[in-house]
Design a protein around this motif. Structure first.
Motif, mmCIF file in Angstrom:
data_model
loop_
_atom_site.group_PDB
_atom_site.id
_atom_site.type_symbol
_atom_site.label_atom_id
_atom_site.label_comp_id
_atom_site.label_asym_id
_atom_site.label_seq_id
_atom_site.Cartn_x
_atom_site.Cartn_y
_atom_site.Cartn_z
ATOM 1 N N LYS A 102 5.271 3.340 -23.905
ATOM 2 C CA LYS A 102 5.645 4.150 -24.833
ATOM 3 C C LYS A 102 5.063 4.324 -25.896
ATOM 4 O O LYS A 102 4.232 4.233 -25.940
ATOM 5 C CB LYS A 102 7.227 3.503 -25.566
ATOM 6 C CG LYS A 102 7.932 4.753 -27.082
ATOM 7 C CD LYS A 102 8.595 3.474 -27.482
ATOM 8 C CE LYS A 102 9.550 2.744 -27.033
ATOM 9 N NZ LYS A 102 10.281 1.824 -28.360
ATOM 10 N N TYR B 33 8.014 12.301 -19.987
ATOM 11 C CA TYR B 33 8.635 11.828 -21.044
ATOM 12 C C TYR B 33 9.295 12.687 -21.849
ATOM 13 O O TYR B 33 9.189 14.193 -21.656
ATOM 14 C CB TYR B 33 7.295 11.777 -22.204
ATOM 15 C CG TYR B 33 6.499 10.041 -21.626
ATOM 16 C CD1 TYR B 33 5.893 10.375 -20.966
ATOM 17 C CD2 TYR B 33 6.656 8.931 -22.109
ATOM 18 C CE1 TYR B 33 4.501 9.781 -20.607
ATOM 19 C CE2 TYR B 33 5.239 8.677 -22.212
ATOM 20 C CZ TYR B 33 4.362 8.187 -21.629
ATOM 21 O OH TYR B 33 3.934 6.886 -21.383
ATOM 22 N N TYR B 35 10.477 14.550 -25.743
ATOM 23 C CA TYR B 35 10.731 13.803 -27.151
ATOM 24 C C TYR B 35 11.532 15.376 -27.455
ATOM 25 O O TYR B 35 11.811 16.244 -27.247
ATOM 26 C CB TYR B 35 9.156 14.227 -28.063
ATOM 27 C CG TYR B 35 8.465 13.170 -27.635
ATOM 28 C CD1 TYR B 35 7.796 13.147 -25.934
ATOM 29 C CD2 TYR B 35 8.095 12.078 -28.177
ATOM 30 C CE1 TYR B 35 6.689 12.695 -25.973
ATOM 31 C CE2 TYR B 35 7.065 11.017 -27.776
ATOM 32 C CZ TYR B 35 6.376 11.149 -26.432
ATOM 33 O OH TYR B 35 5.783 10.233 -25.774
ATOM 34 N N GLN B 37 11.958 17.309 -31.478
ATOM 35 C CA GLN B 37 10.796 17.847 -33.053
ATOM 36 C C GLN B 37 11.743 18.881 -33.747
ATOM 37 O O GLN B 37 11.806 19.321 -33.574
ATOM 38 C CB GLN B 37 9.368 18.380 -32.392
ATOM 39 C CG GLN B 37 8.808 19.043 -33.801
ATOM 40 C CD GLN B 37 7.497 20.074 -33.205
ATOM 41 O OE1 GLN B 37 7.172 20.165 -31.621
ATOM 42 N NE2 GLN B 37 6.593 19.980 -33.813
ATOM 43 N N LEU B 43 7.237 14.263 -34.131
ATOM 44 C CA LEU B 43 8.055 14.016 -32.641
ATOM 45 C C LEU B 43 8.778 12.380 -32.550
ATOM 46 O O LEU B 43 7.687 11.495 -32.510
ATOM 47 C CB LEU B 43 6.720 14.073 -31.829
ATOM 48 C CG LEU B 43 6.265 15.753 -31.076
ATOM 49 C CD1 LEU B 43 4.523 15.321 -30.889
ATOM 50 C CD2 LEU B 43 6.906 16.595 -30.992
ATOM 51 N N GLU B 44 9.975 13.085 -32.148
ATOM 52 C CA GLU B 44 10.475 11.748 -31.968
ATOM 53 C C GLU B 44 10.672 11.541 -30.594
ATOM 54 O O GLU B 44 11.640 11.890 -29.937
ATOM 55 C CB GLU B 44 11.815 12.294 -32.552
ATOM 56 C CG GLU B 44 13.164 11.087 -32.531
ATOM 57 C CD GLU B 44 13.811 10.940 -32.742
ATOM 58 O OE1 GLU B 44 14.638 12.613 -33.273
ATOM 59 O OE2 GLU B 44 15.190 9.982 -32.925
ATOM 60 N N PHE B 45 10.517 9.944 -30.262
ATOM 61 C CA PHE B 45 10.585 9.678 -29.190
ATOM 62 C C PHE B 45 11.751 9.532 -28.888
ATOM 63 O O PHE B 45 12.652 9.206 -29.100
ATOM 64 C CB PHE B 45 9.531 8.319 -28.685
ATOM 65 C CG PHE B 45 9.647 7.571 -27.598
ATOM 66 C CD1 PHE B 45 10.938 6.645 -27.455
ATOM 67 C CD2 PHE B 45 8.987 8.037 -26.231
ATOM 68 C CE1 PHE B 45 11.049 5.661 -25.911
ATOM 69 C CE2 PHE B 45 9.067 7.462 -24.749
ATOM 70 C CZ PHE B 45 10.551 6.483 -24.888
ATOM 71 N N TYR B 48 11.884 7.977 -21.524
ATOM 72 C CA TYR B 48 10.169 8.459 -20.857
ATOM 73 C C TYR B 48 10.484 7.321 -19.434
ATOM 74 O O TYR B 48 11.516 6.782 -19.125
ATOM 75 C CB TYR B 48 9.186 7.651 -21.003
ATOM 76 C CG TYR B 48 8.375 6.150 -21.022
ATOM 77 C CD1 TYR B 48 8.973 4.982 -21.554
ATOM 78 C CD2 TYR B 48 7.910 5.634 -19.527
ATOM 79 C CE1 TYR B 48 8.671 4.008 -20.742
ATOM 80 C CE2 TYR B 48 7.951 4.366 -19.404
ATOM 81 C CZ TYR B 48 8.049 3.426 -20.324
ATOM 82 O OH TYR B 48 7.609 2.199 -20.253
ATOM 83 N N TYR B 90 13.322 20.125 -28.013
ATOM 84 C CA TYR B 90 13.506 19.297 -27.121
ATOM 85 C C TYR B 90 11.570 19.647 -25.682
ATOM 86 O O TYR B 90 12.414 20.383 -25.208
ATOM 87 C CB TYR B 90 14.546 19.428 -25.892
ATOM 88 C CG TYR B 90 15.721 18.784 -26.895
ATOM 89 C CD1 TYR B 90 16.503 19.179 -27.506
ATOM 90 C CD2 TYR B 90 15.975 16.702 -27.064
ATOM 91 C CE1 TYR B 90 17.328 19.222 -29.143
ATOM 92 C CE2 TYR B 90 17.008 17.120 -27.721
ATOM 93 C CZ TYR B 90 17.937 17.585 -29.070
ATOM 94 O OH TYR B 90 18.502 17.180 -29.210
#
Lengths: 115, 116
Positions: A102, B33, B35, B37, B43-45, B48, B90
């Motif tokens: 992560k 990945y 994310y 925004q 940037l929000e995870f 992945y 996204y």
């Protein structure tokens, strides 16, 4: 869990002056650290990274960053700012001690270089 | 060579509809990945993939969100019963994977989702 803090929402610097964009991190192990830049209406671009070795890392467009383990910081710097450096900058971290891949980003710092 | 490609670039949908966002990573990149925004949120995870496997889905905001990756390549992010708070950009990114010494992420240009 890893986390990243960028304490400044915005930084204003006069052209030709040195600039610093701050980043601190929290990980359980050792970090991989990254800086990315987002220019207006363009995608995120990689600037530089710290993996291991020298604490001072040099990257694209004359930027550099200094890894400070005791202060858990990875501040982005440039000796002389250009108007074209105006953009949104993101710091990111991956915890090398974690069992996953992560990568967590900070909220970003908007850099304004004043002519 | 080609970079990370995302489609559509823009999507406007009505609240309650399902949407599917697509990501084509750089050929040979094993890690992918997603994310999100949002304005002022960084940037929000989300999730992945390493190959076709998603070891960590904890970033998905709710069970309306799901993602898959097939053939170690293309990935789709699906949002069911969209809500206005899902409006965001996204972003998809790919990398060679961590056996390559911490290779950086290469980002696509994103999909701007607007839920009306």
């Amino acid at each position: 869990a890893q986390s990243v803090a960028q304490p400044e929402d915005q930084v204003n610097v006069a052209e030709g002056n040195p600039l610093t964009v701050k980043c601190t991190y929290s990980v359980s192990g050792n970090p991989y650290l990254f800086w990315y830049v987002q220019y207006p209406n363009r995608g995120l671009q990689f600037l530089l990274k710290y993996i291991t070795g020298d604490n001072l890392v040099k990257g694209s467009y004359g930027f550099e960053a200094e890894f400070n383990k005791s202060q858990t910081s990875f501040h982005l710097k440039k000796p002389s700012a250009l108007v074209s450096d105006s953009a949104l900058y993101f710091c990111a971290v991956r915890d090398r001690g974690a069992r996953d891949d992560k990568i967590i980003f900070g909220k970003g710092t908007r850099l304004h270089i004043l002519p | 060579g080609a970079g990370v490609s995302q489609s559509p670039s823009n999507k406007v949908t009505e609240k309650g509809k399902d949407v599917e966002l697509r990501c084509d990573p750089i050929s040979g990149h094993t890690a992918l990945y997603w994310y999100r925004q949002s304005l002022g949120q960084g940037l929000e995870f989300l999730i992945y993939f390493q190959g076709n496997s998603a070891p960590d889905k904890s970033g998905l905001p709710s069970d309306r969100f799901s993602a898959e990756r097939t053939g170690g390549s293309v990935s789709t992010l699906t949002i069911q019963r969209t809500q206005q708070e899902d409006s965001a950009v996204y972003l998809c990114a790919s990398s060679l994977g961590w056996d390559r010494g911490g290779s950086p992420l290469h980002f696509g240009n994103g999909t701007r989702l607007t839920v009306t």
